[in-house]
Scaffold this motif. Structure first.
Motif, short mmCIF file in Angstrom:
data_model
loop_
_atom_site.label_atom_id
_atom_site.label_comp_id
_atom_site.label_asym_id
_atom_site.label_seq_id
_atom_site.Cartn_x
_atom_site.Cartn_y
_atom_site.Cartn_z
N GLU A 45 21.78 79.25 12.35
CA GLU A 45 22.72 80.36 12.44
C GLU A 45 23.27 80.60 11.04
O GLU A 45 23.85 79.71 10.44
CB GLU A 45 23.85 80.05 13.42
CG GLU A 45 24.80 81.20 13.57
CD GLU A 45 25.95 80.92 14.52
OE1 GLU A 45 26.81 81.82 14.64
OE2 GLU A 45 26.01 79.83 15.11
N THR A 46 23.06 81.81 10.52
CA THR A 46 23.51 82.15 9.17
C THR A 46 24.57 83.25 9.23
O THR A 46 24.84 83.79 10.30
CB THR A 46 22.34 82.64 8.29
OG1 THR A 46 21.96 83.95 8.71
CG2 THR A 46 21.14 81.70 8.37
N TYR A 50 20.76 84.89 13.21
CA TYR A 50 19.91 83.71 13.38
C TYR A 50 18.63 83.86 12.55
O TYR A 50 18.06 84.94 12.45
CB TYR A 50 19.55 83.50 14.85
CG TYR A 50 20.67 82.86 15.62
CD1 TYR A 50 20.77 81.47 15.69
CD2 TYR A 50 21.65 83.63 16.23
CE1 TYR A 50 21.80 80.87 16.37
CE2 TYR A 50 22.69 83.03 16.91
CZ TYR A 50 22.76 81.66 16.98
OH TYR A 50 23.79 81.06 17.65
N LEU A 51 18.21 82.74 11.97
CA LEU A 51 17.00 82.69 11.16
C LEU A 51 16.10 81.60 11.71
O LEU A 51 16.53 80.46 11.90
CB LEU A 51 17.35 82.39 9.70
CG LEU A 51 16.20 82.16 8.73
CD1 LEU A 51 15.34 83.42 8.61
CD2 LEU A 51 16.73 81.74 7.37
N VAL A 76 5.82 76.20 4.45
CA VAL A 76 6.51 77.29 5.13
C VAL A 76 5.51 78.40 5.47
O VAL A 76 4.80 78.89 4.59
CB VAL A 76 7.65 77.85 4.25
CG1 VAL A 76 8.32 79.03 4.94
CG2 VAL A 76 8.67 76.77 3.94
N TYR A 77 5.44 78.76 6.75
CA TYR A 77 4.56 79.82 7.22
C TYR A 77 5.29 81.13 7.46
O TYR A 77 4.75 82.20 7.24
CB TYR A 77 3.85 79.43 8.52
CG TYR A 77 2.86 78.30 8.40
CD1 TYR A 77 2.11 78.11 7.26
CD2 TYR A 77 2.68 77.42 9.45
CE1 TYR A 77 1.21 77.07 7.16
CE2 TYR A 77 1.77 76.38 9.36
CZ TYR A 77 1.03 76.21 8.21
OH TYR A 77 0.14 75.18 8.13
N GLU A 78 6.52 81.03 7.98
CA GLU A 78 7.17 82.25 8.47
C GLU A 78 8.68 82.10 8.45
O GLU A 78 9.23 81.04 8.77
CB GLU A 78 6.70 82.49 9.91
CG GLU A 78 7.30 83.66 10.59
CD GLU A 78 6.83 83.78 12.04
OE1 GLU A 78 7.43 84.59 12.75
OE2 GLU A 78 5.90 83.07 12.46
N LEU A 79 9.36 83.19 8.08
CA LEU A 79 10.82 83.32 8.20
C LEU A 79 11.08 84.55 9.05
O LEU A 79 10.56 85.63 8.76
CB LEU A 79 11.48 83.51 6.84
CG LEU A 79 11.31 82.40 5.82
CD1 LEU A 79 11.92 82.81 4.50
CD2 LEU A 79 11.95 81.13 6.31
N THR A 80 11.86 84.40 10.11
CA THR A 80 12.13 85.52 11.02
C THR A 80 13.62 85.58 11.31
O THR A 80 14.22 84.58 11.72
CB THR A 80 11.38 85.35 12.35
OG1 THR A 80 10.00 85.20 12.09
CG2 THR A 80 11.60 86.54 13.26
#
Length: 99
Positions: A45-46, A50-51, A76-80
């Motif tokens: 939670e940022t 949410y990340l 690292v594959y993905e940031l959503t």
């Protein structure tokens, strides 16, 4: 006598920053809470919502609660980012996965 009261309603946005080094080291500023994590996925939670961080062999390298800084290492594959409408779905999904 002053008939006018000046009310200043100033909202200060806290800093949120994501830094990736060679897809192996990730530093995230502005983290409020780590909801869940394992070696393939982190739910954070940022200040900006949410990340979700997905990857391989992910490990929590450093956590500074006072400053809201999280450091993660691994591939690292993905940031959503999860929109406000999807936050409850994300929390529900992760709570079912980690029971």
């Amino acid at each position: 006598m002053n008939y006018y009261e000046r009310v200043e309603n100033i909202t200060v946005q806290k800093e949120h920053r994501v830094s990736i080094n060679n897809r192996k080291e990730l530093e995230i500023k502005g983290v409020k809470e780590i909801d869940s994590f394992d070696n393939e996925e982190f739910l954070l939670e940022t200040n900006m919502g949410y990340l979700i961080v997905r990857g391989q062999n992910l490990q929590l390298k450093n956590l500074n609660v006072e400053e809201g800084i999280v450091q993660i290492q691994g591939k690292v594959y993905e940031l959503t980012y999860v929109d406000e409408q999807q936050q409850e779905k994300a929390k529900g999904l992760f709570s079912r996965l980690f029971r």
